[in-house]
Design a protein around this motif. Sequence first.
Motif, PDB file in Angstrom:
ATOM      1  N   LEU A  46      40.791  11.251-184.174  1.00 50.80           N
ATOM      2  CA  LEU A  46      42.109  11.286-183.560  1.00 50.80           C
ATOM      3  C   LEU A  46      42.948  10.073-183.927  1.00 50.80           C
ATOM      4  CD1 LEU A  46      40.989  12.299-179.950  1.00 50.80           C
ATOM      5  CD2 LEU A  46      41.787  13.801-181.783  1.00 50.80           C
ATOM      6  N   LEU A  47      44.249  10.282-184.047  1.00 49.27           N
ATOM      7  CA  LEU A  47      45.203   9.196-184.160  1.00 49.27           C
ATOM      8  C   LEU A  47      45.864   9.055-182.796  1.00 49.27           C
ATOM      9  CD1 LEU A  47      47.817   8.738-187.042  1.00 49.27           C
ATOM     10  CD2 LEU A  47      48.229   7.992-184.720  1.00 49.27           C
ATOM     11  N   LEU A  48      45.666   7.885-182.197  1.00 47.21           N
ATOM     12  CA  LEU A  48      46.150   7.683-180.836  1.00 47.21           C
ATOM     13  C   LEU A  48      47.431   6.859-180.836  1.00 47.21           C
ATOM     14  CD1 LEU A  48      42.828   6.632-179.050  1.00 47.21           C
ATOM     15  CD2 LEU A  48      43.689   8.932-179.472  1.00 47.21           C
ATOM     16  N   LEU A 108      47.809  13.144-183.382  1.00 47.56           N
ATOM     17  CA  LEU A 108      47.349  14.124-184.353  1.00 47.56           C
ATOM     18  C   LEU A 108      45.855  13.972-184.572  1.00 47.56           C
ATOM     19  CD1 LEU A 108      46.736  12.649-187.322  1.00 47.56           C
ATOM     20  CD2 LEU A 108      49.205  12.513-187.376  1.00 47.56           C
ATOM     21  N   ALA A 109      45.281  14.960-185.243  1.00 51.50           N
ATOM     22  CA  ALA A 109      43.854  14.930-185.538  1.00 51.50           C
ATOM     23  C   ALA A 109      43.636  15.326-186.985  1.00 51.50           C
ATOM     24  CB  ALA A 109      43.099  15.882-184.619  1.00 51.50           C
ATOM     25  N   VAL A 110      42.626  14.719-187.576  1.00 57.93           N
ATOM     26  CA  VAL A 110      42.281  15.008-188.972  1.00 57.93           C
ATOM     27  C   VAL A 110      40.871  15.579-189.014  1.00 57.93           C
ATOM     28  CG1 VAL A 110      41.817  14.001-191.226  1.00 57.93           C
ATOM     29  CG2 VAL A 110      43.737  13.156-189.866  1.00 57.93           C
ATOM     30  N   ALA A 111      40.688  16.696-189.709  1.00 49.92           N
ATOM     31  CA  ALA A 111      39.359  17.275-189.894  1.00 49.92           C
ATOM     32  C   ALA A 111      38.910  17.012-191.325  1.00 49.92           C
ATOM     33  CB  ALA A 111      39.379  18.770-189.617  1.00 49.92           C
ATOM     34  N   ALA A 112      37.701  16.470-191.453  1.00 51.76           N
ATOM     35  CA  ALA A 112      37.194  16.140-192.775  1.00 51.76           C
ATOM     36  C   ALA A 112      35.707  16.431-192.831  1.00 51.76           C
ATOM     37  CB  ALA A 112      37.469  14.666-193.086  1.00 51.76           C
ATOM     38  N   ILE A 140      42.652   3.279-186.143  1.00 52.38           N
ATOM     39  CA  ILE A 140      41.588   4.008-185.445  1.00 52.38           C
ATOM     40  C   ILE A 140      40.494   3.019-185.123  1.00 52.38           C
ATOM     41  CG2 ILE A 140      40.695   4.822-187.694  1.00 52.38           C
ATOM     42  CD1 ILE A 140      39.483   7.204-186.095  1.00 52.38           C
ATOM     43  N   ARG A 141      39.973   3.095-183.913  1.00 50.06           N
ATOM     44  CA  ARG A 141      38.982   2.117-183.468  1.00 50.06           C
ATOM     45  C   ARG A 141      37.616   2.780-183.320  1.00 50.06           C
ATOM     46  NH1 ARG A 141      41.340  -1.630-185.121  1.00 50.06           N
ATOM     47  NH2 ARG A 141      43.045  -2.761-184.116  1.00 50.06           N
ATOM     48  N   ASP A 142      37.199   3.448-184.374  1.00 50.17           N
ATOM     49  CA  ASP A 142      35.888   4.097-184.318  1.00 50.17           C
ATOM     50  C   ASP A 142      35.428   4.367-185.746  1.00 50.17           C
ATOM     51  OD1 ASP A 142      34.511   7.239-183.090  1.00 50.17           O
ATOM     52  OD2 ASP A 142      33.665   5.216-183.014  1.00 50.17           O
ATOM     53  N   VAL A 143      34.138   4.447-185.927  1.00 47.27           N
ATOM     54  CA  VAL A 143      33.462   4.729-187.214  1.00 47.27           C
ATOM     55  C   VAL A 143      33.389   3.484-188.096  1.00 47.27           C
ATOM     56  CG1 VAL A 143      33.231   6.215-189.210  1.00 47.27           C
ATOM     57  CG2 VAL A 143      34.317   7.108-187.155  1.00 47.27           C
TER      58      VAL A 143
END
Lengths: 836, 338, 190
Positions: free
Chosen positions: A55-57, A124-128, B4-7
């Motif tokens: 997720l992009l927050l 938004l969300a990215v699927a990879a 992004i704060r993960d992975v």
Amino acid sequence: MSNREGEPKAPERQYGAHHKLIGKNYETADLYAKVTGKAKFAEDFRAEGMLFCKLLLSPMPHARVTRIDASKALAMPGVKAILTADDLPAPADSIDDNGKVVKASPWNERGLTMEPVYPGEPILAVAAVDELTAAEAIEKIHIEFHPLPFVLDPLESLRPGGPNPRTEGNIWSSPEHHGPPQVTALKWTEADFAEAKEDRLPMGEAPNTWTFGDIDAGFKNAALVLDETFITPDTSHQTLETRSALAYWQNGKVFVHTGTQSTQQTVPQIAEWLNIDASKVVLISEYTGGGFGSKVTAGVSLVIPALLSRKANAPVMMRVSREEETFIGRARPNFIGRMKVGFSREGRITAIDMFTICNNGPYEEQGDGGTSGYIVSLLYQPLAMRWRGVTVLTNTPPRGPQSSPGGMQGITIIEPIISKAARKLGIDQVAIRRINCPEGKAELGAGEAGKREHAASAFLKEALNRGAEQFKWHERVANRPKRIGSKVRGVGVSLSCFVGGSTGFDGLLLIKPDGRIVFQSGIGNLGTESVIDVHRVGAEILGVPWEKCDVVWGNTAKNLPFTCITGGSQTTHAMTRAAHATAMEARKRLQEIAAKTLGGKPEDYDVANERVFRKGGGTGMTLAQAAQRAIQLGGIYDGHEANGEVNAVTKASVAALAGQGLVAAARDNYGGDGNTFSYVASFAEVEVDVETGVYHLTDFLAYADVGTVIHPRSLGGQLLGRSILGIGHAIGQKWVYDPHYGALLSRRFYQNKPPTILDVPVNMQWAALDIPDPETPVGARGVGEPPVGGGCASVLNALSDALGDDVFRRAPVNADTILTSLEAGRPMQHPLLAYI
Amino acid sequence: MAVIRDVMPAFELLQPNSVADAQKLLEQHGPDAWILAGGLDSFDWLKDRIKKPKVVIELSGIEELKGVRATGDGIEIGAMTTLTEVVTNPVIKQKYGLLAQSAELVASPQIRNQGTIGGNVSQDARCWYYRAGWPCYRAGGNICYADTPVGRNREHAILHADRCVAVNPSDSAPALIALDAKFVIRTSKGERLVDAEDYFIGPEIDITRLTSLQPGELLTAIRIPSTWAGAKFYFEKVMDRNVWDFALLNVASAMVVADGKIVRIRIAVNGAAARPLRLKEVEDAVRGQAPNAATGEMAGKLAVQGAVPLQFNAYKIPLMRNLVKRAISGVREATWAS
Amino acid sequence: MIAGGVAVSSASYLFRASTVQGQTSAASVAERLITINVNGQQRRVDVLKSETLAWTLRYKLGLTGTKLGCDRAECGSCTVLIDDVPHYSCSVLTHTVRGKKVLTIEGLANADGTLHPVQQGIIEEQGFQCAFCMPGFIMSAVAFLKTNPNPTRSELAHGLSGNLCRCQDYDKILTALMRGAEIMRGANRV
């Protein structure tokens, strides 16, 4: 620390004296899978070709997204799809329980947004193909924001000229003719805010209010009137399992694996969020890692993997991180509350004037405000009361009901006042609560046209008395000195209650041709065990040993009945009623089958010991034979016809089971007089080190009035577990926000401080009255929420017993509060400042 | 670039077997390299994607960095010795119990099983603005977010603030200072020894780091002389929760009392400033005095002279005062009749 | 088509190299085939250098009993034993456990399905609620009881203090694990 450290656990009390299964401990059907690690939670599932989404927050508390350039992200070979708010379906209208259409609200939370209204809101969300690629893709996205005015503190928003959290305003209000709630603006006056200078809550115009009795007379006649302001903390639900979800589509249906509190009821919710028909939704959720009100019907964020998987034509796993859960995982609204309470010389509450500001977050209206007044009116039986409340939106993460929403806050605000009054009037703390305690058909709320509502029953006074005895209250109070060296001891008691039941739901069971009974359970499995416990009622009524029973749960494709939501502590009440009705229906059909097969009338037959047989001995058939006969008879006996009273969902499940044996479905039509509540008397002892401000909880007892005990161990788990949830609000849980940037600082557990195993006594006590509620056939009421307020307030009361009344005026209370107040000789906590 | 704060980002992992090899790799990779001990500090930065080293040099395979051994005068503890090993080591428990006490209060059992003594003393500040990646002084920027009228600074410094008000979070650091430990640092030019109290630095020396460890240097061991073996020790850590919490303040002292008078004493406090503070003035003032309440109170007041509270951390002044007092004059046990 | 619960081939989850250079770590994102000892078995698995043990167990070895509650070494849901010592597997790089013995919840019960005494104690006392924290607590308890077979409740609580339960079932958890300890002493399990 505690005297009890070295002690072994006290022997368990026995319950269920007149029952075979009800009130007895047993091994629940899910325990073996849990203990071996085989139990699968949402993020444990895998699917062929599964993609991962990240997720992009929003970094800002309130903004409009002005530009998104995802070209570099989409150019990465492992990136398969991106989802934004533009991909969301139009908000769907819904149907309420009366079949009325409720129009979709333009202000509700949708899962993704182009106008974030809280920091951390997903944009938004990215699927990879893997998480690493998805994370790198997020970082390659160029995104621009136009900052908008924001406000974190409800009081700041209410100031004249104060900022609004949403373009349309800062409060929810219901228009004149009961239309859907609207976001509008409310500002108070400078004159209203003069109170803030005195560290008291300003009390301006309140859109919501009710009154009963004459509070002016009540205050005039009072021997003592106290006026106190108190703040309760925002606490994140922080379920240990985040709201991760896996979704995929097959043959036009969406399959969702996610945590939820309410299995069956989540299906129509998912359908509404995705704007598709409920028949196209299958939910798989056999195990949920906690809910506490944050996953009543899962979480709207599940639309993200659902829509991404449709877009990418592949299963999508959304693993929600702990920090993301802190943002999207719901939290309890904090209250800024003010209460004026009048007491007679004997400590009887003559009047309450209660004002609550409820911090709503940016989205759907939370009912905590109204509930707090309602609960206080029941629990303390004031002779007159006015409640006023305003629910203010803020640019902070969305709130959701958290175990005893409103009840916990209301109890936490009034209990310290009662303790203070007891000290001033020279009355024992237990005695003052006894005199104000609800009994029997206790009245509550203001009602309509002078007719107030009342409780179905209340035996709290008995619980208070027995609890005081078990806790050795009077010995502890008498055995002062309170102080040795730098350590001071204090004891506290609190009343507590919350709603505990609902009615009108369905049960469904199948007696198979081999004689086994299968209970179809639409309840969620979030750890309360009600998913299985309630069915002990059915087994007992039908006279079948538990070893011959199976429970089906956790998958909505497995023909579940119309079930209550597993929230609001209603499940044990509602679903034991449904189980009872269904077992009685099965009995009736068994009697009919026996009469048809063996002669005579149905009432000539009885059901017990896995048989249906002539009363007084004589011919009979086994349940297995009856089930086989049911298939031969067809119609209402084997599910080819359904009981006309049951809900459409149940009817469909009945039809799917048709022909498999004796199918019995029924609706709970039992009725009952009054609203169902459960009650707890909570007792706490603390030891404070006045040189460091550090204190320990050294002893605790929750004595419960929850009606008939169904499963002692799971009841004990709820009583103590939810007491600790309340205790957490007293001993340290909270949010910390930077007010200038509107940013969350307490992101991690060590920053927002959920209670650890060492923060509570190693031997905590619980007990239950086991007095049946007279308004429900099994006598059982619900339990999860009633202990919460008492958990928090009993600890606060113990602290003020140890330290006096001039130390704290908000929760949580920690070393910093205690030390600065003791040093200064007066309360030093900022009384009105938010998020510290 | 969105955040992004993960992975955890990918990195090359190098696993040397000797200090010499580790040294070579450090020289070879320079600023691209990140040293990984137990990882409990590092993974927070990496998983938040705030730091993204190309190369991680992890030291768990270097046996010579592990273990407690006797030296001619005292003991030497390898920097990669886990905190659990420190807590349970018989010699440390018997003679240098102060260190065992402090190490036992770090975080949680699983963290102590993996976290190292070297990592515990070298760990980075926990100011929540800094840890969230905000571009403050400590991060190389030009501002402090905590030290403002509205900044949330409940856990921050009351002494020696110099633009940055973060505090040092280590529990073992004040104990090691009280035990007069020496830190052994391996450099490309050889080895240097640093007194414990000089290992930690304040913002006036370098605002971006809490220790004097330079890039390319490796902390290899901590030596404790026998000077304070068997002395009267006092350690207390004040935190919000009873486990897995950083200190609001902690105090460590080693004291030798003879004929009812304090013959010698070393005392240090952490959580009050950006470095653990050795309280020299207090030591000088109490030497020769009886370790009683009056001396304790005097010591406490002296310790907090010059303390400057921020908006939310004024409680640290009476707290530090009382902790120092208790280190000198002790705590009365409370047993309640029930 | 769910491959639920089956050990999946690493081919399905190979983290592919990012071909786009930039300010992000430009390290080669290749996996290495290594052998690790898990639950008494030698397992060969492709592992990224930056991969944590929790991830390898859950996504490459099909061992989902070990949970991710926080991924930040704070909650204990991911606790496994490495050479009999409890660790937060979310904060252990898989490449550092070569040559060590890893024990997870799946490795506790006997091959014939009989439970470890700690598991049995939980069954008898209906320990835990949602059970998301349960595997982590069990592993911490198993290790603790090996060296402290007869603890008081307080000592046991300290041994378990690195495990968080949000249902806050601590009291019943202690009762269940004390029962497990009792069974362990009686059964003389090593």
